[in-house]
Design a protein around this motif. Sequence first.
Motif, PDB file in Angstrom:
ATOM      1  N   GLU A   5       0.939  -1.264   0.076  1.00 18.05           N
ATOM      2  CA  GLU A   5      -0.001   0.020   0.117  1.00 18.05           C
ATOM      3  C   GLU A   5       0.987   1.195  -0.034  1.00 18.05           C
ATOM      4  OE1 GLU A   5      -4.461  -0.522   1.947  1.00 18.05           O
ATOM      5  OE2 GLU A   5      -2.872   0.009   3.325  1.00 18.05           O
ATOM      6  N   ALA A  10      -1.939  -2.217  -5.318  1.00 24.54           N
ATOM      7  CA  ALA A  10      -2.969  -3.136  -4.573  1.00 24.54           C
ATOM      8  C   ALA A  10      -2.657  -4.487  -5.169  1.00 24.54           C
ATOM      9  CB  ALA A  10      -4.270  -2.650  -4.949  1.00 24.54           C
ATOM     10  N   LEU A 387      -4.397   6.753  -4.524  1.00 23.14           N
ATOM     11  CA  LEU A 387      -5.586   6.082  -3.804  1.00 23.14           C
ATOM     12  C   LEU A 387      -6.360   5.288  -4.964  1.00 23.14           C
ATOM     13  CD1 LEU A 387      -6.789   8.757  -1.438  1.00 23.14           C
ATOM     14  CD2 LEU A 387      -5.499   6.684  -0.929  1.00 23.14           C
ATOM     15  N   ARG A 391      -4.976   0.995  -3.912  1.00 26.62           N
ATOM     16  CA  ARG A 391      -5.447   0.476  -2.652  1.00 26.62           C
ATOM     17  C   ARG A 391      -6.710  -0.419  -3.245  1.00 26.62           C
ATOM     18  NH1 ARG A 391      -1.796   3.152  -1.168  1.00 26.62           N
ATOM     19  NH2 ARG A 391      -1.777   4.638   0.489  1.00 26.62           N
ATOM     20  N   THR A 479      -2.181   4.081   5.586  1.00 25.44           N
ATOM     21  CA  THR A 479      -2.687   2.742   5.095  1.00 25.44           C
ATOM     22  C   THR A 479      -3.776   2.262   5.552  1.00 25.44           C
ATOM     23  OG1 THR A 479      -0.812   1.726   6.688  1.00 25.44           O
ATOM     24  CG2 THR A 479      -0.014   2.313   4.308  1.00 25.44           C
ATOM     25  N   TYR A 480      -4.218   1.216   5.335  1.00 24.89           N
ATOM     26  CA  TYR A 480      -5.509   0.643   5.841  1.00 24.89           C
ATOM     27  C   TYR A 480      -5.277   0.312   7.396  1.00 24.89           C
ATOM     28  CZ  TYR A 480      -9.722  -1.993   6.029  1.00 24.89           C
ATOM     29  OH  TYR A 480     -11.210  -2.365   6.455  1.00 24.89           O
TER      30      TYR A 480
END
Length: 680
Positions: A5, A10, A387, A391, A479-480
Amino acid sequence: WKALEDAGYASSSLSPELRQRTGVFGGITKQGFHLYSARMQDRFPSTSFASLVNRVSYHLNLQGPSTVIDTMCSSALVAIHEACEYIRQGKGDMALAGGVNIYTHPSTYVGLSISQTIADREQCVPFGKGGNGFVPGEGVGVIVLKALDQAIKDGDGIYAVIRGSAVNHNGRTKSYTTPDPGQQAAVIRQALSQHVLDPRTISYIEAAASGSEIADAVEIVALTQVFGQRDSGQGDYKIGSVKPTIGHSEAASGIAQLSKVLLCLKHQTLVPTNAPEDFHPTTPFHEWPFQLQREVSPWKRLTIDGTEVPRRAGITSIGAGGVNAHLIVEEYIPETEHTHQSTNPTTPILFVLSAKNKERLSECAKQWLLYLQKKQNADLENIAYTLQIGREEMPCRLAIVAHDQKGLIQQLEQWMAVQESTHDCYFSERKASLDESNGQVTETSDLGELARVWVAGNAVSWSGLHQGKRRVRITGLPTYPFKRRTCWINCDQIDRTLTEIDQDKDATQTLDQVSQNKVVEFYTFMAEKSNAALVRRPVAQGAIPTVSGVPTEYLTFCPFEEKVPGFSMSQVFVHPERYPDEIRIIQAKQAEMRQVLFCREDFASVHTFLDIGCGHGTDVIQLAALYPHNRTEFKHSSTDLAERQLQRPIPSQVRPHYWHRSHLSHEQQSRVIPKHSHLT
């Protein structure tokens, strides 16, 4: 996941060709989960070194090599070297590489103590006199690697460039773990020769030094062999170590060292190596080819033969088994500096976020609010691009059409407050799998329409949206925000199971089976079987005097100032008639020990005396006879043992307490320490 990421990729959007040419390389030397299996009846917690990398390849669907490395403390740097070789040789296009070190079982620390590799203090001092080991550290780190020209072509964010890497082994030395300065110097020269780099251009060394006096001194010798003869350079040459700050993370230490260097390059700043004010180096400072970095200072470029050179650092990792690794890292200087206009972009941007559910999406939006409020003049166009293409697209989606950074912040704040669609803000909380999405939308460039169809679960051709525009991936973005979970073995259940097992065993065990606990066995044997001559002690001020008619036999060991040749305490206890001279020595030392232990105690003012592990009970019975006001208690594995040994009744104010290992939990069993006396 986070490394990909951060790089702007992704895994689900990788092309089939890139997926097959992406490898995973990881270093690990410890785990320990399997050690808990002995405490469980119906489960067998375990993992394998191979699973460290194989699970990454599985979950991210990466189809290149998946290789684990265990060279002890040099594992991570060797893994990075192998990943570099994989790409250099044309076998692959991208790689994930790093290392991990966790201590999942207490026996790890026991092993480090037995091998005398762990420090006896809370902080290690690299290169210093008296260093006797390292302070353990835990950690995990991963980097994404690509060929430099390909990374530039793909518009990747680049932290630094690996100019050289090398690995070798000491071969045969004085012992298996003895370091070799010649081979450490050789691996540095091999890394330099990979791109014919001048040793004078290396301005900083991130050393392997972890706090071992001998090993750290050997490393200085190796560095002196390579860099000690340089001249014609203008600038500072520094050396440091991250290990006094975060500990020595063994297999992950190389990735920790590299992470520190990357951050120093990013901020063009060198940070201090923690060392005490009275630091005394093993090798005098004037003999070092580098100066110890002890303060925060700018990392300036060197000038060699009149030419300014990029900032370069050498990183060394040394495995206890003899594997040496060295990495040379250089700052990335783009040919043209990227510029952007984000305060008033000519066209709006489409800012997209997605998550598994609304809770995680809220956390994601919160992260971005903090980032945008802190980051001035952010590159919104390339952030939006990163993004969109870098992602994973998840069911719960948020899309915002924004014209500037201030407007984007306001839109995020508004959504955080109401969590529903508003003007230029599109939100959908889908429950269905993304496999049910419709075909790609490519017919419109209207950002509002793209936002609407995307949050509805449709796929968008993001590359088409940016066609003809020079876009780059931005690194260092949030990041996530994975939900934090504790993934661990239920130790409470383990302890309950263990207690039940012990209780079942004790219900059927014989006395001989109980004695399988060797400490209890030996102590009980000595108490019940010894017939050593009784000890008569003189009365001294403050000591417990001998009571008429009360024997003074002590079931204790005794301290000797020096080793007594041929002396065996167990033989004396078992066959006292054969060792009259040794018994006299024991008697004298036992009496002397009690003089020291009790010389300062005023027993007339003591009202309670507790003796745990009282042996024959001599002390407590003597005290009860001498001081009737004193309540005396003792704990023993047999209620009538003292009475049988002394052949006299126990005084009324003496309270014996019976304990047995079956009455203790597993945790309590491991914490019983015999023979501690407490005065109150």
